[in-house]
Scaffold this active site. Structure first.
Site, PDB file in Angstrom:
ATOM      1  N   TYR A 119       7.945  -0.977  27.162  1.00 40.11           N
ATOM      2  CA  TYR A 119       9.075  -1.392  28.059  1.00 40.11           C
ATOM      3  C   TYR A 119       9.216  -3.018  27.853  1.00 40.11           C
ATOM      4  O   TYR A 119       9.983  -3.729  28.751  1.00 40.11           O
ATOM      5  CB  TYR A 119       9.017  -1.081  29.337  1.00 40.11           C
ATOM      6  N   LYS A 166      -3.774   6.907  25.191  1.00 43.76           N
ATOM      7  CA  LYS A 166      -3.386   7.655  24.113  1.00 43.76           C
ATOM      8  C   LYS A 166      -4.384   6.705  22.773  1.00 43.76           C
ATOM      9  O   LYS A 166      -3.385   6.382  21.697  1.00 43.76           O
ATOM     10  CB  LYS A 166      -2.154   7.743  23.591  1.00 43.76           C
ATOM     11  N   ASP A 198      -1.029  13.098  26.695  1.00 38.40           N
ATOM     12  CA  ASP A 198      -0.167  14.165  26.632  1.00 38.40           C
ATOM     13  C   ASP A 198      -0.664  15.388  27.113  1.00 38.40           C
ATOM     14  O   ASP A 198      -0.262  16.155  27.827  1.00 38.40           O
ATOM     15  CB  ASP A 198       0.006  14.448  24.804  1.00 38.40           C
ATOM     16  N   ASP A 222       5.680   6.433  33.842  1.00 41.49           N
ATOM     17  CA  ASP A 222       7.116   6.743  33.995  1.00 41.49           C
ATOM     18  C   ASP A 222       7.163   8.206  33.866  1.00 41.49           C
ATOM     19  O   ASP A 222       7.803   9.063  34.630  1.00 41.49           O
ATOM     20  CB  ASP A 222       8.010   5.971  33.043  1.00 41.49           C
ATOM     21  N   ASP A 226       7.319  11.476  36.768  1.00 41.04           N
ATOM     22  CA  ASP A 226       8.441  12.306  36.889  1.00 41.04           C
ATOM     23  C   ASP A 226       7.877  13.819  36.806  1.00 41.04           C
ATOM     24  O   ASP A 226       8.283  14.469  37.635  1.00 41.04           O
ATOM     25  CB  ASP A 226       9.386  12.000  35.963  1.00 41.04           C
TER      26      ASP A 226
HETATM   27 MG    MG Z   1      11.478   7.255  35.342  1.00 42.70          MG
END
Ligand code: MG
Ligand code: NAI
Length: 325
Positions: A119, A166, A198, A222, A226
């Site tokens: 990001y 990772k 993962d 992120d 969620d």
């Molecule tokens: Mg989000």
């Protein structure tokens, strides 16, 4: 000292839930509130969804309580997180009473690095059909998020700390991330666990009770937070904090809820729980705890808003929370 809190309601139900959170803060603390504007309606009126004055006021304040904005979210929320110099995004995923949660035993706090990773915004178009993205990970930022995460676990009584990464694929970048986080854990002499991000996605679904604090690079945090939000059921109940060294922005995870905006029936719990995180940020742990307890009491005994099956208004719920305080 009286802390200065910027209040930004934004669009839609932000206009309804933020005043409820301010009412709760006024009942328990002595802050100076300064209101500023941002969002779709500000863009429509003034051309810019995030006026310079709002940005500067947020930058110079002690903290900001933010509601939600509509389609201008990326133009408002991202710069504001930067304005408070937020390096950590704290997202608790905890099932609350009265909510039909998939896994009610879930109590996980994601400590997400908030400035780097994929990001960082470094994307290039090499040719018409080839694009690239640069993933930035520094040792300093990795140490900083790990220190924050381990400290958070210690201060909040979480025994399980997990470092998500990772490294098997992103050897250099997540190598730096994991090494820095390990070093912090080792220096503190505490146990921690490491998981490939993962596999962790699956494990969170299968055995959420095994996890407490999860320290993650930006994108992983992120996505995983969620996933865990899905485990606890109520988007309308999840708070979040963007923490900087001397500033912070506190906001519900939900958006502007255009389907119910203007009806006065939005659930204010997420905004009030975000206000509790603001109190915590200033070290008012006990007050924060009493706000959380009041919210939980109202969630389990009512009154509740229609999203939780009740027929109360936002103001009814806010008044019931204040009553308990
Ligand atoms: Mg989000
Ligand atoms: P949303 O969170 O606004 O709504 C999703 C569903 O949850 C809707 O059915 C809504 O009624 C319900 N809901 C959300 N919060 C609630 C509450 N407090 N009480 C009762 N019900 C609640 O997500 P959606 O629909 O994807 O996005 C709507 C707008 O919000 C979009 O324009 C989006 O860009 C913006 N948004 C802004 C965010 C921010 O400012 N940080 C974050 C997420 C979305």
């Amino acid at each position: 000292m009286t802390e200065t809190i910027v209040v930004i309601k934004g669009d839609g139900i932000g206009q309804e839930v933020v005043p409820a959170a301010v009412e709760v803060l006024e009942a328990v603390a002595d802050f100076e509130f300064v209101e500023r504007e941002a969002g779709d309606y500000v863009r429509d009126e003034q051309g810019d969804p995030l006026p310079e004055d709002t940005y500067e006021t947020v930058r110079n304040a002690d903290a900001t309580l933010f509601g939600a904005v509509g389609e201008t979210a990326a133009d408002v929320v991202l710069p504001l997180r930067e304005a408070v110099d937020s390096f950590a995004n704290v997202r608790p995923a905890r099932a609350y009473p009265g909510v039909d949660a998939l896994r009610p035993e879930t109590d996980i706090v994601f400590i997400r690095e908030n400035t780097q990773g994929v990001y960082s915004g470094i994307e290039s178009r090499i040719t018409d059909d080839v694009t690239t993205l640069t993933r930035v990970i520094t040792e300093d930022a990795s140490r900083k998020i790990a220190e924050f995460g381990f400290e958070y676990a210690d201060a909040n009584g979480y025994d399980d700390v997990t470092i998500a990464h990772k490294q098997n694929v992103m050897r250099l970048t997540d190598g730096v991330f994991v090494d820095a986080a390990r070093a912090v854990g080792d220096e503190r002499g505490v146990d921690y666990d490491e998981k490939l991000m993962d596999a962790l996605g699956m494990l969170l679904l299968l055995e959420p009770e095994e996890y407490g604090v999860v320290i993650c690079p930006n994108l992983a945090g992120d996505v995983l937070s969620d996933v865990a939000a899905g485990l606890v059921g109520g988007l309308g109940l999840l708070p979040s904090a963007n923490v900087g060294a001397d500033n912070g922005m506190f906001e519900p995870v939900h958006g502007t809820a255009p389907d119910i905006a203007g009806e006065g029936i939005a659930n204010p719990s997420a905004a009030v729980l975000s206000a509790a995180m603001l109190l915590e940020h200033f070290g008012y742990e006990e007050t924060a705890g009493s706000v959380r307890t009041a919210v939980e009491g109202v969630l389990s005994d009512g009154p509740t808003t229609p999203d939780l099956g009740g027929s109360a208004t936002t103001d009814d719920v806010a008044a019931a929370i204040v009553d308990r305080l």
